[in-house]
Each structure stands twice: as structure tokens, then as C-alpha cells.
Design an enzyme around this catalytic site. Sequence first.
Site, mmCIF file in Angstrom:
data_model
loop_
_atom_site.group_PDB
_atom_site.id
_atom_site.type_symbol
_atom_site.label_atom_id
_atom_site.label_comp_id
_atom_site.label_asym_id
_atom_site.label_seq_id
_atom_site.Cartn_x
_atom_site.Cartn_y
_atom_site.Cartn_z
ATOM 1 N N GLY A 29 0.819 -1.210 0.000
ATOM 2 C CA GLY A 29 0.000 0.000 0.000
ATOM 3 C C GLY A 29 0.853 1.259 0.000
ATOM 4 O O GLY A 29 2.028 1.240 0.376
ATOM 5 N N ASN A 30 0.271 2.346 -0.450
ATOM 6 C CA ASN A 30 0.971 3.633 -0.424
ATOM 7 C C ASN A 30 -0.039 4.749 -0.594
ATOM 8 O O ASN A 30 -1.098 4.551 -1.176
ATOM 9 C CB ASN A 30 2.051 3.704 -1.519
ATOM 10 N N GLY A 46 8.762 -0.276 1.347
ATOM 11 C CA GLY A 46 9.441 -1.246 2.201
ATOM 12 C C GLY A 46 9.205 -1.114 3.690
ATOM 13 O O GLY A 46 9.968 -1.679 4.480
ATOM 14 N N SER A 77 7.414 2.934 -4.838
ATOM 15 C CA SER A 77 7.705 2.664 -6.256
ATOM 16 C C SER A 77 6.481 2.949 -7.128
ATOM 17 O O SER A 77 6.583 2.980 -8.352
ATOM 18 C CB SER A 77 8.160 1.220 -6.432
ATOM 19 N N GLU A 78 5.316 3.141 -6.501
ATOM 20 C CA GLU A 78 4.088 3.410 -7.266
ATOM 21 C C GLU A 78 3.819 4.909 -7.392
ATOM 22 O O GLU A 78 2.721 5.320 -7.760
ATOM 23 C CB GLU A 78 2.881 2.740 -6.603
ATOM 24 N N HIS A 97 -3.629 4.058 -2.257
ATOM 25 C CA HIS A 97 -3.608 2.758 -2.937
ATOM 26 C C HIS A 97 -3.478 1.660 -1.890
ATOM 27 O O HIS A 97 -2.625 1.738 -1.013
ATOM 28 C CB HIS A 97 -2.433 2.687 -3.918
ATOM 29 N N HIS A 99 -4.762 -2.812 -0.946
ATOM 30 C CA HIS A 99 -5.192 -4.123 -1.455
ATOM 31 C C HIS A 99 -6.279 -4.687 -0.551
ATOM 32 O O HIS A 99 -6.109 -5.755 0.039
ATOM 33 C CB HIS A 99 -4.015 -5.118 -1.465
ATOM 34 N N HIS A 160 -4.611 -6.829 -8.825
ATOM 35 C CA HIS A 160 -3.711 -6.065 -7.964
ATOM 36 C C HIS A 160 -4.395 -5.464 -6.737
ATOM 37 O O HIS A 160 -4.111 -5.872 -5.624
ATOM 38 C CB HIS A 160 -3.033 -4.991 -8.828
HETATM 39 ZN ZN LIG Z 1 -0.211 -2.411 -4.748
#
Ligand SMILES: [Zn+2]
Length: 233
Positions: A29-30, A46, A77-78, A97, A99, A160
Site C-alpha cells: 500500500g501507499n 518497504g 515505487s508506485e 492505494h 489491497h 492487484h
Molecule cells: Zn499495490
Amino acid sequence: MQNEYEIKKEMCEIGKRVYNRGMVAANDGNFSVKLNDHEFLCTPTGVSKGFMTPEYICKVDENGNVLEANEGFRPSSEIKMHMRVYQKRPDVRAVVHAHPLYATTFAIAGIPLTKPIMPEAVIALGYVPLAKYGTPSTMEIPDSVEPYLQNFDAVLLENHGALTYSDSLLAAYHKMESVEFYARLLYQTMQIGGPQEFSDAQVERLYEIRRQMGLTGRHPADMGRNGQPEENL
Ligand SMILES: [Zn+2]
């Protein structure tokens, strides 16, 4: 108006909610917050979003380049996916974001959330489209969500997870909760014979209520007859 440190603290608080509600596993997640056109705060890669403190939060520019990051922390990274949302939606101040289990279950099955089954979900989200699969951290994901950004505030990412965005971090997070609740209801009713769906007329009445409420963001209720937002007709 919150100062930067207060926003970082709020990001940590939202991280706890996302993690504690099981919307992500481990370090997944981010999310990000827009400070101005050239500065954005974002969660680092991370680390578990449930255990962050303000010094974990990174700052990037509109291209995702690092402006500030404490030693040992790198932006998600997203971040490219987040930047595409900000680029295409100047009204958006925060992107989330995650899941979430049920929403991601539908995303993996390749099923968008399109059945109108409860008033709150219809008013808040309309329906939730499915953006085709893209490899994480590449430009494939920003490119796959772009077609939905003008008309929706929530998108499933195929195989995803989910993406939500709004005019505040809390509102973007709440959208993620709404998507997951809707997905869970849909999943569960499918186990007991399938949901009773609203008729087109019932949906239209709910859309009308949404228009009267003057809610911010984008929603299928604002689309014209040819599927474009009213302002583009
Ligand atoms: Zn993701």
C-alpha cells in the site's frame, strides 16, 4: 490549514487505519498528499504503513523525484501512478492505494463493481471500473488508470488492488473504505443467491440526490448521455 508536520502525522494515522483494517498486508500500500503544484508528501517503500512515524514520510516533486527523504527511506515505487492522478485531476489533494481483501478479490477475478445494490455506494461511488492489469512500478499502471480518472474517484486495478483519490487524505481513505464495504456486500450476497439490483429509475433517483448534495469529486452521475462529463459536452 494543517502545517506539513501535521499532514505527516495524519498520514501515519491513516496508515494505521489502512493496516489495522486489513486493507494491506506487510509493507503493501501507499498514499500521498499534494502540498502544492511542485511538492507532494508520500509514504516510503518497504515499511509497514501501520507503524510509521512522521520522519518516515518522503517529499517528491511533480515528476516523482525525491526532494526530501530521511536516511533509509525511499518514496513508494508506485509514485508514478499517484503523479498521473494529480496531473489529470487538479482538484485531487490525496491519493490512496491499497489491497483490500474483497475489492482485490473482484480485481483478481476481473470483475468491476458495477451492480447497484445499496444507496450509499451508488451515491458515493456510482460504480467502480476495472483498469486493465499493469506491471507494478512501470508506466503501465498510470496508463491503465488514466481513462477512468475524469469520471471516477475509485478504480480497481486488475489482479492487484484498488486506487482512490479525493480533495483530502481522509476523504480519499474513506473512499477506499466505501469501495471495500461495497465489494464485501456484493461478494456476500453472491453467496446467497445474488443481490437484488436497483432498477435504472432507482439509480437515477440516487444520482439526483447526489447532484443535489453538491458533493465534490467525479462520479458517473455527472456524465452526460454519451458517457462524458457534462462540462465536456
Ligand atoms: Zn499495490
